[in-house]
Write an enzyme that holds these catalytic residues in place. Sequence first.
Site, PDB file in Angstrom:
ATOM      1  N   ASP A   1     -30.838 -49.191  -2.050  1.00  0.00           N
ATOM      2  CA  ASP A   1     -31.286 -50.038  -0.955  1.00  0.00           C
ATOM      3  C   ASP A   1     -30.122 -50.861  -0.415  1.00  0.00           C
ATOM      4  OD1 ASP A   1     -33.082 -51.292   0.808  1.00  0.00           O
ATOM      5  OD2 ASP A   1     -33.343 -52.969  -0.577  1.00  0.00           O
TER       6      ASP A   1
ATOM      7  N   ASP B   1     -35.539 -50.854  -5.258  1.00  0.00           N
ATOM      8  CA  ASP B   1     -34.105 -50.968  -5.009  1.00  0.00           C
ATOM      9  C   ASP B   1     -33.363 -49.652  -5.204  1.00  0.00           C
ATOM     10  OD1 ASP B   1     -34.243 -53.756  -4.485  1.00  0.00           O
ATOM     11  OD2 ASP B   1     -34.364 -54.140  -6.643  1.00  0.00           O
TER      12      ASP B   1
ATOM     13  N   GLU C   1     -29.011 -54.099  -2.010  1.00  0.00           N
ATOM     14  CA  GLU C   1     -28.241 -54.081  -3.257  1.00  0.00           C
ATOM     15  C   GLU C   1     -26.742 -54.008  -3.004  1.00  0.00           C
ATOM     16  OE1 GLU C   1     -29.503 -54.291  -6.526  1.00  0.00           O
ATOM     17  OE2 GLU C   1     -31.210 -54.961  -5.330  1.00  0.00           O
TER      18      GLU C   1
END
Length: 482
Positions: free
Chosen positions: A217, A253, A220
């Site tokens: 993601d 994520d 991140e």
Amino acid sequence: MTKSELHKEAQPLSDSSFTTPLPGSNYTAWSSMSILVKKGLVSRYGNPARFSLTKDGEKMAHDLLIVGIKDHVLTSGDSNSVAQTCKTHNSAVASSLRETSNSNTLSSSVTSPSKEMAFLIERQSSQLSVLSSKSDIETSPSYSSKLINSSENSVDNTANKDCRRKAKNKLSPMPLKKPKPIIEPTTINVQKTGYNAESDETVIFTPGSFEVILLVDTQETSGSSKGLQNDPTFSELTNFQIKFEVRHLKVGDFVWVCRNHDTNMEIVLPYIIERKRMDDLSKSIKDGRFHEQKFRLKQCGVQNLIYLVESHGNNQHTGLPLATLQQAIVNTQVVDGFMVKQTSNHRESMSYLATLTRLLSNSFNDKTLVSCLKQDIPPFNITDDLVSLITFTEFSKLSGKTRNYKVKEMFVKHLLQLRGLSVEKALAIVEKYDTPQTLLQAYEKGDGEKLLAGISHGSLNRLLGPVISKAVHQLYTSSVLT
């Protein structure tokens, strides 16, 4: 009928496999179902999905049956065997109708068209019997002598001709519209259009036709393409030499996809990770994201949910007591059913992702992957050679915050705002009272604050208890909240 039932019944009548694509193709016999639905010949309803013929579909099936029977009679001349086949098929349909009428899964609106179809087949069988009798008469030796003496009974002979002409007209098929040719999509077309998650089109990845890629993601990373080279997440994953891409994910994520080499279609593997550093975990508990994110993860269609918790220094300045954070982590594993992985620093987290990526690549490279809708996904088993998964398109559709929620889903989100109410507890309440109106009606009948105390939740079947029951009662009945 469900998809699996249709596969079982239709496979013996099909030249193509419903599960395995032809060489050089990603499509099976089931891929044509989306066309039948779009054309209004088949209706799709329910969850899990069930399929039935519409009135137009029954008319088309009847016309095709007549055409097929007539062609067989004209080519083989064996009308007796065709009539017997129709009678046998009619008996099978009647037996199936009796089973359907005894089942509680189908409504009367579904069984009625099937009865009409059985009537059409029975009528066709009787018409074939007329044709069979006519054929036997014409080929018998006595038929010639009857023709010689036909002038003596001209009135009867004319009547017989009229009867035979009427019987022949009954067997003439209704005019059919010429179907449009179905063009198989080329690789270029597929890349432009992608996979339509709203259709029932099944896409199959054969072993070796795809590669496993880790999706990271954008939250991140640093978020800027220019600064990725200096981003710690990007740098660590690059050093571990795994295939990954930075992409905006609507939930989670980290997630893994299988991308087809020829079409670039993507199927999501059944693993997703939500990463939390201890200080971020504390903030998410305070602002309510902690429960909301777990709820959305459970709705995204990925079966194996992993909660990656990363230490923040000595975990002394996180905003909440360490005991509170540890309790939240334990609840995530025991109550919510997540798999929890704790790491000491960022590098160890990236090492865990790299190791898991290699394991998934080795485990899935020899498997056949089949795309399906969320409601049709069977329980995942890593030992299965054929795995049903959702596409990335549908994954994104299911995970969006702005999607149209059902009343039941909004009710769960509402309940999660109460302190002490986990996802499992909220789901247990909604399972019994699916809307706020249903709950309010139950409150009016009695029990009041103790109404929900006896509801069990979770794998251990623990009771909600009087405290939560009272809190929910006050939320929906008190004009002033305390």
